[in-house]
Design a protein around this motif. Structure first.
Motif, PDB file in Angstrom:
ATOM      1  N   ILE A   1       0.891  -1.160   0.000  1.00 19.23           N
ATOM      2  CA  ILE A   1       0.000   0.000   0.000  1.00 19.23           C
ATOM      3  C   ILE A   1       0.928   1.209   0.000  1.00 19.23           C
ATOM      4  N   MET A   2       0.854   2.003  -1.037  1.00 15.16           N
ATOM      5  CA  MET A   2       1.770   3.128  -1.193  1.00 15.16           C
ATOM      6  C   MET A   2       1.716   4.028   0.041  1.00 15.16           C
ATOM      7  N   GLY A   3       2.882   4.366   0.545  1.00 16.48           N
ATOM      8  CA  GLY A   3       2.985   5.235   1.702  1.00 16.48           C
ATOM      9  C   GLY A   3       2.803   4.537   3.035  1.00 16.48           C
ATOM     10  N   GLU A   4       2.518   3.228   3.028  1.00 17.23           N
ATOM     11  CA  GLU A   4       2.272   2.516   4.280  1.00 17.23           C
ATOM     12  C   GLU A   4       3.224   1.356   4.505  1.00 17.23           C
ATOM     13  N   GLY A   5       3.434   0.522   3.538  1.00 17.84           N
ATOM     14  CA  GLY A   5       4.265  -0.654   3.715  1.00 17.84           C
ATOM     15  C   GLY A   5       3.659  -1.855   3.022  1.00 17.84           C
ATOM     16  N   GLN A   6       4.157  -3.029   3.400  1.00 21.24           N
ATOM     17  CA  GLN A   6       3.745  -4.260   2.728  1.00 21.24           C
ATOM     18  C   GLN A   6       3.006  -5.195   3.682  1.00 21.24           C
TER      19      GLN A   6
ATOM     20  N   ALA B   1      11.766  -5.333   5.819  1.00 18.05           N
ATOM     21  CA  ALA B   1      11.644  -6.426   4.848  1.00 18.05           C
ATOM     22  C   ALA B   1      11.755  -5.848   3.438  1.00 18.05           C
ATOM     23  N   LEU B   2      12.479  -6.542   2.589  1.00 22.23           N
ATOM     24  CA  LEU B   2      12.670  -6.082   1.213  1.00 22.23           C
ATOM     25  C   LEU B   2      12.112  -7.094   0.222  1.00 22.23           C
ATOM     26  N   GLU B   3      10.884  -7.494   0.454  1.00 26.55           N
ATOM     27  CA  GLU B   3      10.222  -8.443  -0.443  1.00 26.55           C
ATOM     28  C   GLU B   3       9.726  -7.701  -1.687  1.00 26.55           C
ATOM     29  N   PRO B   4       9.833  -8.321  -2.861  1.00 29.84           N
ATOM     30  CA  PRO B   4       9.245  -7.677  -4.049  1.00 29.84           C
ATOM     31  C   PRO B   4       7.721  -7.700  -3.951  1.00 29.84           C
ATOM     32  N   SER B   5       7.103  -6.572  -4.222  1.00 31.70           N
ATOM     33  CA  SER B   5       5.644  -6.477  -4.168  1.00 31.70           C
ATOM     34  C   SER B   5       5.063  -7.016  -5.468  1.00 31.70           C
ATOM     35  N   GLU B   6       4.119  -7.955  -5.336  1.00 32.36           N
ATOM     36  CA  GLU B   6       3.464  -8.513  -6.514  1.00 32.36           C
ATOM     37  C   GLU B   6       2.258  -7.669  -6.922  1.00 32.36           C
ATOM     38  N   LEU B   7       1.801  -6.840  -5.985  1.00 27.91           N
ATOM     39  CA  LEU B   7       0.644  -5.983  -6.231  1.00 27.91           C
ATOM     40  C   LEU B   7       0.874  -4.679  -5.490  1.00 27.91           C
ATOM     41  N   ILE B   8       0.659  -3.550  -6.159  1.00 25.59           N
ATOM     42  CA  ILE B   8       0.824  -2.242  -5.530  1.00 25.59           C
ATOM     43  C   ILE B   8      -0.518  -1.529  -5.578  1.00 25.59           C
ATOM     44  N   LEU B   9      -0.983  -1.133  -4.384  1.00 28.08           N
ATOM     45  CA  LEU B   9      -2.252  -0.423  -4.262  1.00 28.08           C
ATOM     46  C   LEU B   9      -1.978   1.034  -3.909  1.00 28.08           C
ATOM     47  N   PRO B  10      -2.865   1.933  -4.325  1.00 28.30           N
ATOM     48  CA  PRO B  10      -2.658   3.356  -4.062  1.00 28.30           C
ATOM     49  C   PRO B  10      -2.814   3.700  -2.576  1.00 28.30           C
ATOM     50  N   ALA B  11      -2.255   4.844  -2.210  1.00 33.52           N
ATOM     51  CA  ALA B  11      -2.420   5.367  -0.858  1.00 33.52           C
ATOM     52  C   ALA B  11      -3.887   5.733  -0.637  1.00 33.52           C
ATOM     53  N   PRO B  12      -4.342   5.755   0.611  1.00 31.26           N
ATOM     54  CA  PRO B  12      -5.743   6.068   0.897  1.00 31.26           C
ATOM     55  C   PRO B  12      -6.184   7.444   0.390  1.00 31.26           C
TER      56      PRO B  12
END
Length: 93
Positions: free
Chosen positions: A5-10, A62-73
């Motif tokens: 979640i952009m601006g928040e973390g994984q 944690a430096l996991e690759p994100s498989e899905l990126i969602l916008p910030a609230p």
């Protein structure tokens, strides 16, 4: 699956939750296409809340690759439109 979640973390999210999330994603896509700003905002918050509820937060380092990126609230309709694929924010919906 790892979701950012952009601006928040994984968060780590089980694939079994994607059917439920796709319903919200479809609703979000419809609201964007119709220009329903208030509906879009409410559904975006519902989608992100559901990801937070169902997911397990990963540590900040944690430096996991994100498989899905969602916008910030607080993302605008235009910003979210740039993130969309043909089937919404969540592939396979």
């Amino acid at each position: 699956m790892i979701v950012r979640i952009m601006g928040e973390g994984q968060v780590k999210l089980a694939d079994s939750h994607f059917a439920e999330l796709n319903k919200l994603d479809d609703e979000l896509l419809e609201e964007m296409e119709s220009g329903d700003g208030p509906g879009f905002r409410a559904t975006l918050h519902s989608l992100l809340d559901k990801v937070r509820e169902l997911g397990e937060p990963l540590p900040d380092d944690a430096l996991e690759p994100s498989e899905l990126i969602l916008p910030a609230p607080d993302a605008s309709l235009e910003e979210v439109r740039e993130l969309l694929s043909d089937d919404g924010l969540i592939p396979g919906g």
